[in-house]
Design an enzyme around this catalytic site. Structure first.
Site, PDB file in Angstrom:
ATOM      1  N   GLY A  28       0.782  -1.117   0.015  1.00 59.33           N
ATOM      2  CA  GLY A  28      -0.017   0.032   0.009  1.00 59.33           C
ATOM      3  C   GLY A  28       0.893   1.345   0.174  1.00 59.33           C
ATOM      4  N   CYS A  29       1.890   1.179  -0.559  1.00 61.67           N
ATOM      5  CA  CYS A  29       2.974   2.322  -0.812  1.00 61.67           C
ATOM      6  C   CYS A  29       3.594   2.907   0.327  1.00 61.67           C
ATOM      7  CB  CYS A  29       2.012   3.424  -1.744  1.00 61.67           C
ATOM      8  SG  CYS A  29       1.394   2.669  -3.091  1.00 61.67           S
TER       9      CYS A  29
END
Lengths: 105, 409
Positions: free
Chosen positions: A103-104
């Site tokens: 999720g970065c």
């Protein structure tokens, strides 16, 4: 660390079943994962998603944004869920032999 | 005379202006700052507004007060950045500014219109955000008299600004409804696209445990497809449903529209940035700080703060014609408010996840890491003063590189 057997070989996996050493991946691994996920047959459209995820990961070292995946493959997200019922991250990235997307952050 | 143009005077832009103004010779450089809003918003405070813990007016101060003397400040919308021509077009005078060096600090903002149904029914009636001053204020008014029911906090899509704020909101909501004596009438649920409560495993385990302990349900891997207003239900792409009476949404976050108009961004309008040097990957005289860039780290003020030192050094190397020597390591840290006067503190970077230990100094700390404490809570409250008086002026003495000293791996 857990291991699983796919296509006759042992793989180290994380707690969600993502393979740890992406270099061990090959097309047979994708097919074995597909069977686990209940995908009857990997069509050209499945491969288009898998190949894009893989080439992006090998170039940038991270999974692409979902929006990037949709744009590059031309598939709407709804359709990607039809191809991979558990979705782009848990489904498609796993088949493509990527580590679990975080999720970065 | 050369021009350094800074677009955006939020946390990142203000810090860059203050740090560079001290280092650049004023006979050689003019520093120009452009922003569309005269108000500097203390965004970490938005979390407390819905629970009546901070008055909205206390989260706002004039931007100009925090920018260095001698800086030319222009309040205007930006029409476009023309990086090929080294100039920026504005809606207000002087309409066109040519630059020698450009720092992009245009941030990111929520885009509720990206999810069908989110903004066209119950918006600000039974659907609220708290990532804007208006949203946090409206939610506060609603919560004061809300009779209870199903409160669902949904994260629409990653990456979002401040990935920890949704959890803090739920911890504080649990505390708030207990104070109001209606906790037994409130069902708290987190519906998240992530597989766990947070993006980093060790912290996710600790925070996930705390959610459980507080009776907050988690619906993981929930990728929001649409909001069905008639049935007050969230529907995911894999056709799962979560019903709500009150929806607190963290909508899709996107970079500024001007980045898209200028053809400088990715699908979410984030500027392509070298994650170590903070230089644009396309234009060597363009630099990016804070939420505006696509570096794979948290979108948060602490990150912009740690980026500032690296950006300043690399900027100076570049204008002197030297190789870029400084490397940003993705350093982020934040207090995590957990309710009942306690907080956690986490510290991490691109490669090292949050670990237990002490911060900022080994042995003496004083702040314990990845552990709930009253001292961390006081740290979080004190931070508002620190933000205005030390962080924004660029005088907070913390090293930009994350340290492993005092941490237990």
């Amino acid at each position: 660390m857990a291991t699983i057997e796919l296509a006759g070989k042992q793989f180290d996996v994380d707690e969600d079943g993502f393979i740890q050493d992406t270099a061990q991946w090959n097309d047979d691994v994708a097919r074995a994962f597909a069977e686990q996920e209940g995908i009857v047959e990997l069509t050209e459209e499945h491969w288009k998603v898998i190949r894009f995820l893989r080439s992006y990961y090998l170039e940038f070292g991270v999974a692409p944004m979902i929006r990037k995946l949709c744009k590059e493959t031309g598939f709407q997200l709804k359709y990607i869920y039809q191809l991979f019922p558990t979705g782009p991250a848990k489904g498609a990235c796993k088949l493509a032999g990527l580590p679990k997307p975080t999720g970065c952050v | 005379m050369k021009t350094l143009l800074i677009l955006g005077a939020g946390t990142g832009g203000t810090l860059a202006a203050n740090k560079l103004a001290r280092r650049l010779d004023p006979r050689e450089w003019e520093v120009v700052v452009v922003d569309r809003d005269e108000r500097h918003l203390y965004q970490p405070g938005f979390l407390f507004i819905p629970f009546g813990q901070l008055a909205p007016a206390d989260a706002v101060k004039p931007k100009r007060n925090f920018l260095p003397r001698g800086t030319k400040v222009i309040f205007s919308d930006i029409v476009a950045i023309e990086a090929q021509a080294n100039r920026v077009k504005l809606t207000n005078e002087p309409r066109v500014i040519s630059y020698d060096q450009l720092i992009i600090a245009t941030g990111c903002e929520i885009a509720p219109e990206e999810v069908p149904g989110l903004k066209d029914g119950g918006w600000r009636k039974n659907i609220f955000d708290f990532y804007t001053l208006g949203g946090a204020t409206a939610l506060g008014e609603c919560l004061r008299t809300w009779p209870g029911g199903r409160l669902v906090l949904n994260v629409a899509e990653m990456p979002i600004k401040c990935p920890i704020a949704p959890l803090e909101f739920l911890f504080l909501a649990d505390w708030f409804f207990r104070q109001r004596g209606i906790r037994s009438k409130v069902e708290l649920t987190l519906a998240t696209p992530l597989a766990h409560a947070f993006t980093k495993p060790k912290a996710a385990a600790v925070l996930g445990g705390l959610l459980k302990q507080k009776g907050i349900q988690v619906v993981p891997d929930f990728a929001l497809c649409e909001v069905d207003n008639a049935r007050t239900t969230l529907v995911s792409y894999d056709n799962r449903e979560v019903g709500y009476d009150l929806l607190v949404t963290i909508p899709v976050c996107k970079g500024a529209e001007v980045i898209a108009r200028s053809g400088m961004g990715d699908e979410l309008n984030y500027v392509e940035t070298n994650k170590h040097t903070l230089q644009s990957r396309k234009w060597p005289n363009v630099w990016v700080i804070g939420d505006a860039g696509d570096a794979p780290t948290a979108k948060a003020g602490s990150v912009a703060h740690f980026m500032a030192d690296v950006l300043v050094e690399n900027f100076l190397h570049h204008v002197r014609g030297e190789p870029l020597a400084d490397q940003f390591d993705g350093h982020a840290n934040c207090f995590i408010e957990s309710g009942f006067g306690k907080s956690f503190l986490i510290d991490y970077n691109y490669t090292t996840e949050p670990l237990p230990g002490l911060f900022p100094l080994p042995v003496v700390g004083p702040f314990p890491l990845l552990k709930e404490s009253r001292l961390n809570h006081w740290g979080k409250l004190l931070f508002r003063w620190v933000y205005w008086h030390m962080l924004l002026p660029g005088r907070l003495p913390l090293p930009s590189r994350m340290s492993l000293a005092g941490k237990r791996a």
